[in-house]
Design a protein around this motif. Structure first.
Motif, short mmCIF file in Angstrom:
data_model
loop_
_atom_site.label_atom_id
_atom_site.label_comp_id
_atom_site.label_asym_id
_atom_site.label_seq_id
_atom_site.Cartn_x
_atom_site.Cartn_y
_atom_site.Cartn_z
N ARG A 15 0.84 -1.08 -0.13
CA ARG A 15 -0.11 0.26 0.17
C ARG A 15 0.88 1.12 0.00
O ARG A 15 0.58 2.24 -0.86
N ALA A 16 1.76 1.40 0.82
CA ALA A 16 2.71 2.59 0.76
C ALA A 16 3.44 3.00 -0.46
O ALA A 16 3.57 3.79 -0.59
N PRO A 17 4.23 1.74 -0.79
CA PRO A 17 4.57 2.22 -1.97
C PRO A 17 3.92 2.49 -3.37
O PRO A 17 4.37 3.02 -4.25
N LEU A 18 2.55 1.81 -3.32
CA LEU A 18 1.96 1.65 -4.54
C LEU A 18 0.60 2.93 -4.73
O LEU A 18 0.53 3.15 -5.68
N VAL A 19 -0.12 3.01 -3.31
CA VAL A 19 -1.11 3.61 -3.56
C VAL A 19 -0.74 5.17 -3.95
O VAL A 19 0.05 6.02 -3.53
N GLY A 20 -1.74 5.81 -4.93
CA GLY A 20 -1.53 6.97 -5.47
C GLY A 20 -0.42 7.17 -6.56
O GLY A 20 -0.20 8.21 -7.32
N ARG A 21 0.18 6.01 -6.70
CA ARG A 21 1.11 5.95 -8.08
C ARG A 21 0.45 5.85 -9.24
O ARG A 21 -0.58 5.23 -9.49
N THR A 22 1.06 6.37 -10.31
CA THR A 22 0.48 5.89 -11.69
C THR A 22 1.54 5.06 -12.36
O THR A 22 2.63 5.36 -12.50
N ILE A 23 0.73 4.09 -12.95
CA ILE A 23 1.55 3.24 -13.92
C ILE A 23 2.03 3.79 -15.31
O ILE A 23 1.22 3.92 -16.19
N THR A 24 3.30 3.94 -15.46
CA THR A 24 3.77 4.39 -16.92
C THR A 24 4.15 3.56 -17.71
O THR A 24 4.80 3.78 -18.97
N GLY A 25 4.49 2.40 -17.47
CA GLY A 25 4.91 1.29 -18.44
C GLY A 25 4.80 -0.16 -17.83
O GLY A 25 4.62 -0.36 -16.81
N LEU A 26 4.99 -1.11 -18.85
CA LEU A 26 5.06 -2.64 -18.50
C LEU A 26 5.94 -3.45 -19.52
O LEU A 26 6.04 -3.21 -20.55
N TRP A 27 6.79 -4.20 -18.70
CA TRP A 27 7.63 -5.06 -19.40
C TRP A 27 7.11 -6.39 -19.08
O TRP A 27 6.77 -6.80 -17.76
N THR A 28 7.34 -7.44 -19.93
CA THR A 28 7.25 -9.02 -19.79
C THR A 28 7.83 -9.81 -20.69
O THR A 28 8.15 -9.33 -21.80
N ASP A 29 8.43 -10.81 -20.21
CA ASP A 29 8.93 -11.78 -20.89
C ASP A 29 8.22 -13.25 -21.00
O ASP A 29 8.54 -14.22 -21.32
N TRP A 30 7.05 -13.34 -20.26
CA TRP A 30 6.09 -13.97 -20.28
C TRP A 30 4.53 -13.97 -20.50
O TRP A 30 3.93 -13.67 -19.43
N PRO A 31 4.38 -13.56 -21.96
CA PRO A 31 3.02 -13.02 -22.35
C PRO A 31 1.69 -13.93 -21.64
O PRO A 31 0.88 -13.33 -21.26
N LYS A 32 2.17 -15.09 -21.26
CA LYS A 32 1.01 -16.16 -20.70
C LYS A 32 0.71 -15.61 -19.28
O LYS A 32 -0.50 -15.97 -18.89
N ALA A 33 1.59 -14.93 -18.64
CA ALA A 33 1.14 -14.34 -17.41
C ALA A 33 -0.11 -13.23 -17.45
O ALA A 33 -0.76 -13.15 -16.31
N LEU A 34 -0.05 -12.43 -18.56
CA LEU A 34 -1.05 -11.53 -18.71
C LEU A 34 -2.54 -12.19 -19.19
O LEU A 34 -2.48 -12.99 -20.34
N ARG A 35 -3.65 -11.50 -18.38
CA ARG A 35 -4.79 -12.27 -18.89
C ARG A 35 -5.89 -11.20 -18.69
O ARG A 35 -5.73 -10.30 -17.97
#
Length: 271
Positions: A15-35
């Motif tokens: 919660r402390a490091p993430l709430v209020g943050r905006t996500i600006t990018g995404l990287w993956t080497d395992w596309p199957k993980a994304l649904r």
DNA sequence: ATATCTGCCTGCTCGC
DNA sequence: TGCGAGCAGGCAGATA
């Protein structure tokens, strides 16, 4: 194995490091993980969205965004942590989110069972979950009604996320020991007294797990990288051959519902 | 409908 | 030291 207490601990730590943050990018080497999206679609929908709250339902970590839900399931070996560098030296990071403050959220998963979901609501990827065992609307009467007319072994039912959400192999064994019930006991044969004991035991086992910040039996770590202490307080899980803390008889391990199952034959008699 | 079985995955432990 | 076998198990999807 992250179960309700481990996932709850991760949620609290993020919660402390993430709430209020905006996500600006995404990287993956395992596309199957994304649904259910392709990485490009997933990134396009996700980037620019702000995390407004982080909660838990069953074993899912839920990040409420401007529009929709980012959810992560750690499955067996998943870890989540935030750091200031994109390369963490962790060979098992398969998904990485970039944050607007220059930090990174790493999703590490040696077994690649873990999944990351982006959807309007929880029901879109996890329909039919059972009640939350620590919520007020989960009562002894609710448990009694759900046990009635079920012939399955108690252990199998406790692992069934449609029966009860969040309990996994560790806390199922711990709850059954606390209740003094045999893992193979048929659900519908419980007396009212036994049902109450099981209810209290499920909640006590899960609350202890949260109080000790989860069980670092092998892969699980808190987001700050340190181990939980729940495993230091187990009565039966992983203790086969060791003496029962209550009666001194050796804990034994059997298989129930295709799962390793630990119990005390003296404190949890067959009938 | 309920209950059980299989596949997904790979690090780790154990025996030889 | 190397190597193969077996194990760990949450959950989706298939089968009985």
């Amino acid at each position: 194995m992250p179960e309700l207490p481990e996932v709850e601990t991760v949620v609290r730590g993020l919660r402390a490091p993430l709430v209020g943050r905006t996500i600006t990018g995404l990287w993956t080497d395992w596309p199957k993980a994304l649904r259910p999206h392709t990485p490009d679609d997933f990134a396009a929908l996700l980037t620019g969205q702000t995390v407004h709250a982080i909660t838990r339902r069953a074993k899912y970590i839920l990040c409420q965004l401007d529009d929709g839900l980012l959810a992560i399931h750690l499955k067996m070996t998943g870890r989540l942590y935030v750091s200031g560098a994109p390369e963490s030296g962790d060979r098992w990071v398969h998904v990485r989110f970039t944050l607007d403050n220059g930090q990174y959220l790493h999703f590490s998963d040696a077994r690649r069972f873990g999944r990351v979901y982006l959807a309007p609501t929880l029901d879109d990827f996890a329909p039919g979950l059972g009640p939350e065992p620590l919520e007020d609307d989960f009562t002894p009467a609710v448990l009694r009604d759900r046990l009635a007319r079920r012939q399955r072994a108690l252990k199998a039912l406790l692992l069934d996320q449609a029966f009860l959400a969040g309990v996994g192999n560790i806390y199922a064994d711990e709850a059954l020991f606390r209740a003094g019930l045999h893992p193979r006991r048929a659900a519908s044969t419980l007396t009212d007294d036994e049902t109450h004991r099981l209810y209290d035991s499920i909640r006590a086992a899960l609350r202890a797990g949260i109080d000790y910040e989860g069980a670092s039996v092998n892969w699980y770590r808190k987001p700050d990288g340190t181990a939980g202490k729940s495993q230091e307080h187990f009565f039966v899980y992983g203790r086969d051959g060791q003496p029962c803390a209550r009666c001194g008889q050796p804990i034994i391990k059997i298989r129930v519902a295709q799962r390793g199952t630990h119990y005390c034959p003296n404190c949890q008699p067959e009938r």
